[in-house]
Design an enzyme around this catalytic site. Structure first.
Site, mmCIF file in Angstrom:
data_model
loop_
_atom_site.group_PDB
_atom_site.id
_atom_site.type_symbol
_atom_site.label_atom_id
_atom_site.label_comp_id
_atom_site.label_asym_id
_atom_site.label_seq_id
_atom_site.Cartn_x
_atom_site.Cartn_y
_atom_site.Cartn_z
ATOM 1 N N GLU A 150 11.452 9.347 -6.279
ATOM 2 C CA GLU A 150 10.087 8.849 -6.069
ATOM 3 C C GLU A 150 10.133 7.339 -5.794
ATOM 4 O OE1 GLU A 150 7.191 10.421 -5.615
ATOM 5 O OE2 GLU A 150 6.646 8.360 -5.144
ATOM 6 N N PHE A 151 9.340 6.892 -4.813
ATOM 7 C CA PHE A 151 9.363 5.476 -4.426
ATOM 8 C C PHE A 151 8.044 4.763 -4.731
ATOM 9 C CE2 PHE A 151 12.372 7.783 -1.756
ATOM 10 C CZ PHE A 151 13.523 7.046 -1.965
ATOM 11 N N GLU A 154 3.970 1.101 -9.495
ATOM 12 C CA GLU A 154 2.829 1.090 -10.400
ATOM 13 C C GLU A 154 1.777 0.160 -9.799
ATOM 14 O OE1 GLU A 154 4.080 0.282 -14.432
ATOM 15 O OE2 GLU A 154 5.726 1.697 -14.231
ATOM 16 N N LYS A 206 17.905 6.329 -3.646
ATOM 17 C CA LYS A 206 16.926 5.763 -4.582
ATOM 18 C C LYS A 206 17.451 4.456 -5.200
ATOM 19 C CE LYS A 206 13.633 5.072 -7.374
ATOM 20 N NZ LYS A 206 12.364 4.530 -6.911
ATOM 21 N N LEU A 252 9.297 -10.899 -0.629
ATOM 22 C CA LEU A 252 9.805 -12.277 -0.571
ATOM 23 C C LEU A 252 8.866 -13.208 -1.333
ATOM 24 C CD1 LEU A 252 11.108 -12.720 3.099
ATOM 25 C CD2 LEU A 252 12.438 -12.441 0.991
ATOM 26 N N CYS A 262 11.669 -0.329 -13.869
ATOM 27 C CA CYS A 262 12.572 0.207 -12.848
ATOM 28 C C CYS A 262 13.642 -0.760 -12.360
ATOM 29 C CB CYS A 262 11.749 0.739 -11.693
ATOM 30 S SG CYS A 262 10.644 2.038 -12.260
ATOM 31 N N LYS A 265 16.309 -1.786 -15.005
ATOM 32 C CA LYS A 265 17.086 -0.606 -15.430
ATOM 33 C C LYS A 265 17.917 -0.047 -14.270
ATOM 34 C CE LYS A 265 14.496 3.390 -15.548
ATOM 35 N NZ LYS A 265 14.998 4.255 -14.493
ATOM 36 N N ARG A 329 6.972 -3.398 -19.773
ATOM 37 C CA ARG A 329 8.416 -3.187 -19.939
ATOM 38 C C ARG A 329 9.208 -4.224 -19.126
ATOM 39 N NH1 ARG A 329 8.702 3.329 -19.073
ATOM 40 N NH2 ARG A 329 6.941 2.920 -17.703
HETATM 41 P P1 NAD Z 1 7.173 7.482 -18.637
HETATM 42 O O1 NAD Z 1 7.904 7.012 -19.823
HETATM 43 O O2 NAD Z 1 5.870 6.847 -18.258
HETATM 44 O O3 NAD Z 1 6.877 9.065 -18.772
HETATM 45 C C1 NAD Z 1 7.826 10.005 -19.151
HETATM 46 C C2 NAD Z 1 7.098 11.136 -19.895
HETATM 47 O O4 NAD Z 1 8.009 12.223 -20.089
HETATM 48 C C3 NAD Z 1 6.602 10.744 -21.291
HETATM 49 O O5 NAD Z 1 5.209 11.008 -21.381
HETATM 50 C C4 NAD Z 1 7.404 11.666 -22.249
HETATM 51 O O6 NAD Z 1 6.682 12.062 -23.383
HETATM 52 C C5 NAD Z 1 7.708 12.840 -21.347
HETATM 53 N N1 NAD Z 1 8.858 13.670 -21.749
HETATM 54 C C6 NAD Z 1 10.098 13.277 -22.112
HETATM 55 N N2 NAD Z 1 10.886 14.370 -22.348
HETATM 56 C C7 NAD Z 1 10.118 15.463 -22.115
HETATM 57 C C8 NAD Z 1 10.342 16.878 -22.173
HETATM 58 N N3 NAD Z 1 11.530 17.378 -22.509
HETATM 59 N N4 NAD Z 1 9.320 17.705 -21.889
HETATM 60 C C9 NAD Z 1 8.105 17.219 -21.547
HETATM 61 N N5 NAD Z 1 7.825 15.886 -21.464
HETATM 62 C C10 NAD Z 1 8.818 15.026 -21.745
HETATM 63 O O7 NAD Z 1 8.206 7.392 -17.421
HETATM 64 P P2 NAD Z 1 7.885 7.070 -15.878
HETATM 65 O O8 NAD Z 1 7.636 5.619 -15.698
HETATM 66 O O9 NAD Z 1 6.917 8.072 -15.368
HETATM 67 O O10 NAD Z 1 9.336 7.353 -15.242
HETATM 68 C C11 NAD Z 1 9.857 8.664 -15.144
HETATM 69 C C12 NAD Z 1 11.063 8.614 -14.199
HETATM 70 O O11 NAD Z 1 10.633 8.226 -12.875
HETATM 71 C C13 NAD Z 1 12.138 7.596 -14.574
HETATM 72 O O12 NAD Z 1 13.385 8.116 -14.215
HETATM 73 C C14 NAD Z 1 11.807 6.384 -13.695
HETATM 74 O O13 NAD Z 1 12.938 5.582 -13.436
HETATM 75 C C15 NAD Z 1 11.348 7.063 -12.430
HETATM 76 N N6 NAD Z 1 10.419 6.271 -11.604
HETATM 77 C C16 NAD Z 1 9.447 5.540 -12.202
HETATM 78 C C17 NAD Z 1 8.536 4.829 -11.403
HETATM 79 C C18 NAD Z 1 7.455 3.978 -12.009
HETATM 80 O O14 NAD Z 1 6.819 3.222 -11.273
HETATM 81 N N7 NAD Z 1 7.204 4.044 -13.299
HETATM 82 C C19 NAD Z 1 8.627 4.911 -10.001
HETATM 83 C C20 NAD Z 1 9.643 5.713 -9.441
HETATM 84 C C21 NAD Z 1 10.531 6.385 -10.251
HETATM 85 C C1 UGA Z 2 9.503 -0.593 -7.941
HETATM 86 C C2 UGA Z 2 9.651 -0.242 -6.461
HETATM 87 O O1 UGA Z 2 8.873 -1.152 -5.675
HETATM 88 C C3 UGA Z 2 9.192 1.186 -6.172
HETATM 89 O O2 UGA Z 2 9.430 1.510 -4.805
HETATM 90 C C4 UGA Z 2 9.999 2.134 -7.058
HETATM 91 O O3 UGA Z 2 9.556 3.473 -6.900
HETATM 92 C C5 UGA Z 2 9.849 1.747 -8.516
HETATM 93 O O4 UGA Z 2 10.244 0.349 -8.696
HETATM 94 C C6 UGA Z 2 10.749 2.609 -9.360
HETATM 95 O O5 UGA Z 2 11.811 2.968 -8.954
HETATM 96 O O6 UGA Z 2 10.335 2.955 -10.439
HETATM 97 P P1 UGA Z 2 7.458 -1.259 -9.541
HETATM 98 O O7 UGA Z 2 8.501 -1.496 -10.567
HETATM 99 O O8 UGA Z 2 6.253 -0.472 -9.894
HETATM 100 O O9 UGA Z 2 8.114 -0.506 -8.264
HETATM 101 O O10 UGA Z 2 6.928 -2.658 -9.027
HETATM 102 P P2 UGA Z 2 7.246 -3.679 -7.832
HETATM 103 O O11 UGA Z 2 5.986 -3.939 -7.124
HETATM 104 O O12 UGA Z 2 8.410 -3.294 -7.023
HETATM 105 O O13 UGA Z 2 7.607 -5.001 -8.676
HETATM 106 C C7 UGA Z 2 8.760 -5.051 -9.507
HETATM 107 C C8 UGA Z 2 8.949 -6.471 -10.023
HETATM 108 O O14 UGA Z 2 9.306 -7.356 -8.960
HETATM 109 C C9 UGA Z 2 7.687 -7.078 -10.647
HETATM 110 O O15 UGA Z 2 8.036 -7.837 -11.770
HETATM 111 C C10 UGA Z 2 7.121 -7.963 -9.556
HETATM 112 O O16 UGA Z 2 6.346 -9.023 -10.032
HETATM 113 C C11 UGA Z 2 8.414 -8.460 -8.910
HETATM 114 N N1 UGA Z 2 8.234 -8.876 -7.501
HETATM 115 C C12 UGA Z 2 7.912 -7.946 -6.558
HETATM 116 C C13 UGA Z 2 8.441 -10.199 -7.154
HETATM 117 O O17 UGA Z 2 8.747 -11.061 -8.008
HETATM 118 N N2 UGA Z 2 8.316 -10.554 -5.835
HETATM 119 C C14 UGA Z 2 7.992 -9.660 -4.855
HETATM 120 O O18 UGA Z 2 7.905 -10.068 -3.676
HETATM 121 C C15 UGA Z 2 7.787 -8.318 -5.231
#
Ligand code: NAD
Ligand code: UGA
Length: 460
Positions: A150-151, A154, A206, A252, A262, A265, A329
């Site tokens: 997923e890309f 937030e 990813k 930039l 993300c 980590k 986070r």
């Molecule tokens: P999150 O912590 O917000 O949500 C994870 C959820 O999974 C929690 O609510 C937890 O209770 C639940 N969970 C854990 N184990 C479970 C199980 N066995 N059965 C049912 N529920 C369970 O995490 P997130 O930010 O949504 O990230 C999830 C994944 O997606 C991570 O690998 C992250 O790196 C990736 N990702 C996150 C983002 C982002 O913007 N947050 C974007 C792209 C990819």
């Molecule tokens: C990032 C990626 O942009 C998503 O494509 C990806 O799916 C996600 O991580 C993930 O793998 O979970 P996100 O962490 O929600 O998304 O936020 P970003 O908008 O990318 O910002 C990340 C950090 O970089 C923030 O602290 C932001 O302030 C900083 N940032 C971003 C900068 O300092 N400068 C920029 O030009 C852009």
């Protein structure tokens, strides 16, 4: 099509709701009973623009439901997405235990034809390993696994999913790829490219994408450092550099160092993968260190203007790792707050959306306020850490009048330096030289505060 989303966090809840809006019947399953109970009552556990409204619409349309009962949900599923957390381990690699546990639970109940789709961000080889776990849980019967990273970001999660730059699906057999293509058909018909790969390539895409985006940020932050010392303006430099279409303007924007759940980590996990496969990612290794050093360095800049730290007060405006989210986070604000409180400084805090999550991490380290002016009252320094529009629109005269000291640190370059200095404040931006107020105002402020330090003589 019946879709089950395991994990109702930022990714699971958003993508599950979006699949419902594309016509699927979706059930989001989570272990967290309170979260599911609240969702059933229309309460969204995170702040994500537009998500509450879409969840309400899809629930009312009868295409979105929530449950803690994985067995019941999985029984009639065509696609079972795993969207649980993959947190970092102490050695930088990721903790796959949540993904593995979900796979073991699914394996006991999964229908024969269903496809298990790994949405969580996972290291190369995970989809194949999960396939083995599922197979043994199913008593050796065949399983279908896809990797679908997923890309979304937030803060713009719905748009990022519905108008994605691309959909990446890794699978090791053609029938699975074809079924995934069918699931995504509404988006593909809107012109979104569908990239079909092996599971390993999808997993690597990813991490490489996140690492590259993080590198762009790390790079412009270092350029910002040169600008500060050489008298340049990083905004102009970034514009000029990004105008080259091979480079592009996005990502930039200099700032206090990237945070969030993300980039920190995922860069660590990518570096760990490189080490594991004997292909060290030296650029990324250095990027990770540099990003942490930057957060600490920006805290030191604030400390440098406070002559009597234990009698000083700093207002931090913005705790979220970026605007439009309540997620704190790995936010730069957390590092800055900890460095300040460790030095004995009193910290006042404000964030329009992330106060709750920040409070649960920082507890009593910070005195919280409902509005930025109350936080700035009596402060020697005000520092902006998150680019919320609320701070762009600050009444600077009111702010300056409320403050005890004269230093404003704009770590997101939100404000016009001249409009800050006009009110007698020193403006400390990123990638711009320090801008001082007119001399008369400085004399006034030097007399008014015992904490004032002559930054003109300091290295900032
Ligand atoms: P999150 O912590 O917000 O949500 C994870 C959820 O999974 C929690 O609510 C937890 O209770 C639940 N969970 C854990 N184990 C479970 C199980 N066995 N059965 C049912 N529920 C369970 O995490 P997130 O930010 O949504 O990230 C999830 C994944 O997606 C991570 O690998 C992250 O790196 C990736 N990702 C996150 C983002 C982002 O913007 N947050 C974007 C792209 C990819
Ligand atoms: C990032 C990626 O942009 C998503 O494509 C990806 O799916 C996600 O991580 C993930 O793998 O979970 P996100 O962490 O929600 O998304 O936020 P970003 O908008 O990318 O910002 C990340 C950090 O970089 C923030 O602290 C932001 O302030 C900083 N940032 C971003 C900068 O300092 N400068 C920029 O030009 C852009």
């Amino acid at each position: 099509m019946n879709v089950v989303m395991i994990g109702a966090g930022y990714v699971g809840l958003t993508t599950g709701t979006c699949f419902a809006s594309l016509g699927c019947n979706v059930c989001c399953v989570d272990l967290n009973e309170e979260r599911i109970r609240n969702l059933k009552h229309g309460q969204i556990p995170i702040f994500e623009p537009g998500l509450g409204e879409l969840v309400a619409q899809m629930t009312a349309a009868g295409r979105l439901d929530f449950s803690t009962d994985l067995a019941a949900a999985v029984k009639s599923a065509d696609f079972i997405f795993i969207a649980v957390g993959t947190p970092a381990r102490a050695d930088g690699d990721i903790d796959l235990s949540y993904v593995e546990a979900a796979a073991r639970q699914i394996g006991r109940f999964i229908p024969d034809e269903a496809i298990v789709v790994i949405k969580s961000t996972v290291v190369a080889g995970t989809a194949r390993a999960i396939g083995q776990i599922l197979k043994s849980a199913k008593g050796g019967r065949n399983v279908y696994v896809a990797s679908n990273p997923e890309f979304l970001r937030e803060g713009s999660a719905i748009d990022d999913f519905m108008k994605a730059d691309r959909i990446v699906v890794g699978s090791d057999e053609p029938a699975t790829a074809a079924a995934m293509r069918e699931l995504y058909r509404p988006l593909i018909e809107m012109g979104i490219p569908f990239i079909s790969t092996t599971t390993t390539d999808a997993e690597l895409i990813k991490y490489a994408a996140n690492a590259f985006l993080a590198l762009k940020i790390g790079f412009i932050n270092e350029v910002a450092n040169i600008c500060e010392n050489a008298g340049g303006n990083v905004t102009t430099v970034a514009q000029g550099v990004g105008a080259d279409r091979r480079i592009g303007q996005n990502f930039l924007q200099p700032g206090p160092g990237f945070g969030g759940s993300c980039f920190p980590k995922d860069t660590r996990a990518f570096a760990a993968t490189g080490r594991r496969y004997g292909a060290p990612q030296t650029l990324i290794e250095r990027l990770i260190e540099g990003n942490e050093e930057r957060k600490a360095m920006l805290a030191d800049r604030i400390l440098a203007v406070l002559t009597e730290k234990r009698r000083s007060r700093v207002a931090i405006l913005g705790m979220a790792f970026k605007a439009q989210t309540d997620d704190v986070r790995e936010s730069a604000a957390l590092t800055v707050v900890s460095a300040l409180t460790k030095a004995g400084v009193e910290v006042r805090g404000h964030d329009p959306k992330a106060r709750g999550p920040a409070q649960s991490v920082l507890g009593t380290e910070v005195i919280w306020h409902e509005d930025p002016y109350a936080a700035a009252h009596g402060a020697d320094v005000v520092a902006i850490l998150t680019e919320w529009d609320d701070y762009r629109a600050l009444d600077l005269k009111r702010l300056a009048d409320l403050m005890n000291g004269k230093h404003l640190f704009d770590y997101r370059n939100l404000l016009c330096p001249e409009s800050v200095t006009r009110h007698g404040l020193f403006y400390h931006g990123i990638g711009r030289p320090l801008v001082k107020p007119p001399l008369d105002d400085r004399r006034k402020s030097a007399g008014g505060s015992h904490l004032w330090a002559d930054v003109a003589a300091s290295p900032i």
